[in-house]
Design a protein around this motif. Sequence first.
Motif, PDB file in Angstrom:
ATOM      1  N   TYR A  95      16.566  13.220   8.077  1.00 10.28           N
ATOM      2  CA  TYR A  95      17.922  13.753   8.137  1.00 10.28           C
ATOM      3  C   TYR A  95      18.867  12.601   7.832  1.00 10.28           C
ATOM      4  CZ  TYR A  95      22.377  15.467   9.730  1.00 10.28           C
ATOM      5  OH  TYR A  95      23.700  15.809   9.780  1.00 10.28           O
ATOM      6  N   PHE A  96      19.633  12.749   6.760  1.00  7.69           N
ATOM      7  CA  PHE A  96      20.540  11.685   6.332  1.00  7.69           C
ATOM      8  C   PHE A  96      21.894  11.885   7.005  1.00  7.69           C
ATOM      9  CE2 PHE A  96      17.348  12.249   3.062  1.00  7.69           C
ATOM     10  CZ  PHE A  96      16.864  10.954   2.952  1.00  7.69           C
ATOM     11  N   GLU A  97      22.190  11.018   7.967  1.00  4.26           N
ATOM     12  CA  GLU A  97      23.446  11.100   8.710  1.00  4.26           C
ATOM     13  C   GLU A  97      24.612  10.559   7.897  1.00  4.26           C
ATOM     14  OE1 GLU A  97      23.285  10.173  13.118  1.00  4.26           O
ATOM     15  OE2 GLU A  97      21.519   9.104  12.351  1.00  4.26           O
ATOM     16  N   GLN A  98      24.365   9.453   7.223  1.00  3.11           N
ATOM     17  CA  GLN A  98      25.407   8.808   6.421  1.00  3.11           C
ATOM     18  C   GLN A  98      24.738   8.272   5.155  1.00  3.11           C
ATOM     19  OE1 GLN A  98      28.542   6.706   8.556  1.00  3.11           O
ATOM     20  NE2 GLN A  98      28.191   4.958   7.218  1.00  3.11           N
ATOM     21  N   ALA A  99      24.654   9.128   4.154  1.00  2.48           N
ATOM     22  CA  ALA A  99      23.996   8.743   2.912  1.00  2.48           C
ATOM     23  C   ALA A  99      24.874   7.776   2.124  1.00  2.48           C
ATOM     24  CB  ALA A  99      23.687   9.978   2.079  1.00  2.48           C
ATOM     25  N   GLN A 100      24.218   6.891   1.429  1.00  7.96           N
ATOM     26  CA  GLN A 100      24.863   5.931   0.536  1.00  7.96           C
ATOM     27  C   GLN A 100      24.022   5.876  -0.737  1.00  7.96           C
ATOM     28  OE1 GLN A 100      27.796   3.867   1.264  1.00  7.96           O
ATOM     29  NE2 GLN A 100      27.880   5.593   2.682  1.00  7.96           N
ATOM     30  N   PRO A 101      24.583   5.423  -1.851  1.00 10.92           N
ATOM     31  CA  PRO A 101      23.737   5.237  -3.031  1.00 10.92           C
ATOM     32  C   PRO A 101      22.725   4.121  -2.738  1.00 10.92           C
ATOM     33  CG  PRO A 101      25.939   4.336  -3.413  1.00 10.92           C
ATOM     34  CD  PRO A 101      25.971   5.028  -2.085  1.00 10.92           C
ATOM     35  N   ILE A 102      21.476   4.380  -3.082  1.00 15.56           N
ATOM     36  CA  ILE A 102      20.419   3.399  -2.795  1.00 15.56           C
ATOM     37  C   ILE A 102      19.606   3.103  -4.049  1.00 15.56           C
ATOM     38  CG2 ILE A 102      20.202   4.122  -0.374  1.00 15.56           C
ATOM     39  CD1 ILE A 102      17.518   5.509  -1.271  1.00 15.56           C
ATOM     40  N   THR A 103      18.872   2.019  -3.987  1.00 14.30           N
ATOM     41  CA  THR A 103      17.814   1.740  -4.952  1.00 14.30           C
ATOM     42  C   THR A 103      16.516   1.771  -4.167  1.00 14.30           C
ATOM     43  OG1 THR A 103      19.259   0.397  -6.338  1.00 14.30           O
ATOM     44  CG2 THR A 103      16.880   0.104  -6.625  1.00 14.30           C
ATOM     45  N   TYR A 104      15.597   2.655  -4.591  1.00 19.65           N
ATOM     46  CA  TYR A 104      14.287   2.795  -3.955  1.00 19.65           C
ATOM     47  C   TYR A 104      13.312   1.945  -4.762  1.00 19.65           C
ATOM     48  CZ  TYR A 104      10.315   5.058  -1.689  1.00 19.65           C
ATOM     49  OH  TYR A 104       9.173   5.310  -0.960  1.00 19.65           O
ATOM     50  N   ILE A 105      12.723   0.935  -4.116  1.00 20.43           N
ATOM     51  CA  ILE A 105      11.870  -0.040  -4.803  1.00 20.43           C
ATOM     52  C   ILE A 105      10.432   0.147  -4.332  1.00 20.43           C
ATOM     53  CG2 ILE A 105      11.534  -2.490  -5.320  1.00 20.43           C
ATOM     54  CD1 ILE A 105      14.475  -2.816  -4.080  1.00 20.43           C
ATOM     55  N   THR A 106       9.501   0.346  -5.262  1.00 22.42           N
ATOM     56  CA  THR A 106       8.092   0.496  -4.904  1.00 22.42           C
ATOM     57  C   THR A 106       7.317  -0.767  -5.279  1.00 22.42           C
ATOM     58  OG1 THR A 106       7.622   1.601  -7.012  1.00 22.42           O
ATOM     59  CG2 THR A 106       8.099   3.012  -5.103  1.00 22.42           C
ATOM     60  N   TYR A 107       6.225  -0.971  -4.567  1.00 26.09           N
ATOM     61  CA  TYR A 107       5.416  -2.180  -4.717  1.00 26.09           C
ATOM     62  C   TYR A 107       3.938  -1.836  -4.766  1.00 26.09           C
ATOM     63  CZ  TYR A 107       9.663  -4.569  -3.139  1.00 26.09           C
ATOM     64  OH  TYR A 107      10.947  -5.022  -3.023  1.00 26.09           O
ATOM     65  N   ASP A 108       3.167  -2.702  -5.390  1.00 28.64           N
ATOM     66  CA  ASP A 108       1.704  -2.694  -5.331  1.00 28.64           C
ATOM     67  C   ASP A 108       1.286  -3.918  -4.543  1.00 28.64           C
ATOM     68  OD1 ASP A 108       1.191  -0.388  -6.926  1.00 28.64           O
ATOM     69  OD2 ASP A 108       1.542  -1.577  -8.737  1.00 28.64           O
ATOM     70  N   LEU A 109       0.183  -3.807  -3.834  1.00 28.32           N
ATOM     71  CA  LEU A 109      -0.354  -4.946  -3.092  1.00 28.32           C
ATOM     72  C   LEU A 109      -1.394  -5.628  -3.974  1.00 28.32           C
ATOM     73  CD1 LEU A 109       0.049  -6.243  -0.320  1.00 28.32           C
ATOM     74  CD2 LEU A 109      -1.901  -4.931   0.501  1.00 28.32           C
ATOM     75  N   ILE A 110      -1.087  -6.826  -4.418  1.00 27.44           N
ATOM     76  CA  ILE A 110      -1.979  -7.578  -5.311  1.00 27.44           C
ATOM     77  C   ILE A 110      -2.250  -8.928  -4.677  1.00 27.44           C
ATOM     78  CG2 ILE A 110      -2.250  -8.608  -7.605  1.00 27.44           C
ATOM     79  CD1 ILE A 110      -0.392  -6.365  -8.646  1.00 27.44           C
ATOM     80  N   GLY A 111      -3.531  -9.200  -4.430  1.00 24.94           N
ATOM     81  CA  GLY A 111      -3.899 -10.465  -3.790  1.00 24.94           C
ATOM     82  C   GLY A 111      -3.277 -10.614  -2.410  1.00 24.94           C
ATOM     83  N   GLY A 112      -3.061  -9.483  -1.733  1.00 28.51           N
ATOM     84  CA  GLY A 112      -2.490  -9.516  -0.391  1.00 28.51           C
ATOM     85  C   GLY A 112      -0.973  -9.645  -0.358  1.00 28.51           C
ATOM     86  N   LYS A 113      -0.332  -9.663  -1.550  1.00 29.05           N
ATOM     87  CA  LYS A 113       1.122  -9.816  -1.602  1.00 29.05           C
ATOM     88  C   LYS A 113       1.756  -8.619  -2.311  1.00 29.05           C
ATOM     89  CE  LYS A 113       1.019 -14.809  -1.612  1.00 29.05           C
ATOM     90  NZ  LYS A 113       1.471 -16.037  -2.217  1.00 29.05           N
ATOM     91  N   PRO A 114       2.895  -8.147  -1.805  1.00 25.04           N
ATOM     92  CA  PRO A 114       3.569  -7.043  -2.489  1.00 25.04           C
ATOM     93  C   PRO A 114       4.228  -7.522  -3.788  1.00 25.04           C
ATOM     94  CG  PRO A 114       4.732  -7.627  -0.453  1.00 25.04           C
ATOM     95  CD  PRO A 114       3.548  -8.531  -0.571  1.00 25.04           C
ATOM     96  N   ILE A 115       3.929  -6.806  -4.879  1.00 19.42           N
ATOM     97  CA  ILE A 115       4.496  -7.105  -6.193  1.00 19.42           C
ATOM     98  C   ILE A 115       5.302  -5.878  -6.629  1.00 19.42           C
ATOM     99  CG2 ILE A 115       3.980  -7.696  -8.606  1.00 19.42           C
ATOM    100  CD1 ILE A 115       3.138  -9.870  -6.541  1.00 19.42           C
ATOM    101  N   GLU A 116       6.564  -6.112  -6.984  1.00 16.36           N
ATOM    102  CA  GLU A 116       7.431  -4.994  -7.359  1.00 16.36           C
ATOM    103  C   GLU A 116       6.860  -4.236  -8.550  1.00 16.36           C
ATOM    104  OE1 GLU A 116      11.885  -4.312  -9.046  1.00 16.36           O
ATOM    105  OE2 GLU A 116      11.691  -5.798  -7.441  1.00 16.36           O
ATOM    106  N   ARG A 117       6.861  -2.897  -8.431  1.00 21.79           N
ATOM    107  CA  ARG A 117       6.349  -2.022  -9.484  1.00 21.79           C
ATOM    108  C   ARG A 117       7.474  -1.275 -10.198  1.00 21.79           C
ATOM    109  NH1 ARG A 117       3.776   3.324  -7.988  1.00 21.79           N
ATOM    110  NH2 ARG A 117       3.674   2.253  -6.013  1.00 21.79           N
ATOM    111  N   ALA A 118       8.415  -0.711  -9.418  1.00 19.59           N
ATOM    112  CA  ALA A 118       9.475   0.087 -10.042  1.00 19.59           C
ATOM    113  C   ALA A 118      10.701   0.155  -9.144  1.00 19.59           C
ATOM    114  CB  ALA A 118       8.959   1.495 -10.319  1.00 19.59           C
ATOM    115  N   ARG A 119      11.849   0.447  -9.780  1.00 18.89           N
ATOM    116  CA  ARG A 119      13.119   0.660  -9.069  1.00 18.89           C
ATOM    117  C   ARG A 119      13.723   1.968  -9.563  1.00 18.89           C
ATOM    118  NH1 ARG A 119      16.465  -3.949  -7.166  1.00 18.89           N
ATOM    119  NH2 ARG A 119      14.971  -5.594  -6.705  1.00 18.89           N
ATOM    120  N   VAL A 120      14.225   2.750  -8.611  1.00 19.85           N
ATOM    121  CA  VAL A 120      14.889   3.999  -8.958  1.00 19.85           C
ATOM    122  C   VAL A 120      16.215   4.052  -8.213  1.00 19.85           C
ATOM    123  CG1 VAL A 120      14.770   6.524  -8.875  1.00 19.85           C
ATOM    124  CG2 VAL A 120      12.686   5.193  -9.291  1.00 19.85           C
ATOM    125  N   ASP A 121      17.307   4.197  -8.963  1.00 15.08           N
ATOM    126  CA  ASP A 121      18.621   4.356  -8.343  1.00 15.08           C
ATOM    127  C   ASP A 121      18.794   5.818  -7.941  1.00 15.08           C
ATOM    128  OD1 ASP A 121      19.245   1.692  -8.648  1.00 15.08           O
ATOM    129  OD2 ASP A 121      20.371   1.999 -10.509  1.00 15.08           O
TER     130      ASP A 121
END
Length: 138
Positions: free
Chosen positions: A70-96
């Motif tokens: 439930y979004f009480e106070q929505a704002q424009p966001i960037t949703y960033i996804t990651y893959d775990l490579i060698g135990g570290k998160p590596i950015e995969r994609a960004r969606v505004d």
Amino acid sequence: MLRYLLPAALTIMVGAPATAEEQDPFEAVVAAPASHHILLETDRVRVLRVSVPPGATEPVHVHKWPSVMYFEQAQPITYITYDLIGGKPIERARVDVPAEALSGAGTADPEGLHAVQNRGTQLFLALRVELKDGRPLK
């Protein structure tokens, strides 16, 4: 007798080992505690207050259970996804995502590694009700 048992019981409860989700370094309340506050938790449900200040990006984390948002106070966001490579998160994609797309309530499947960046001018606020039985919501 109760006078002696109560302190022992409290010591056992407070000193209990961390649960499995607390030991997962990417679990939301562990990896991103500043943006994920537990309001209620039982063996079946966990309610989180999600807050991200303007301009901030929360740390990389996961949500392992399906949930209702439930979004009480929505704002424009960037949703960033990651893959775990060698135990570290590596950015995969960004969606505004515009604030209008986050109005009201909706369901969410478990989410892999991700982070949210608040591109708005006010605090992003949402309630997340996680359903621990793991059954799909759709």
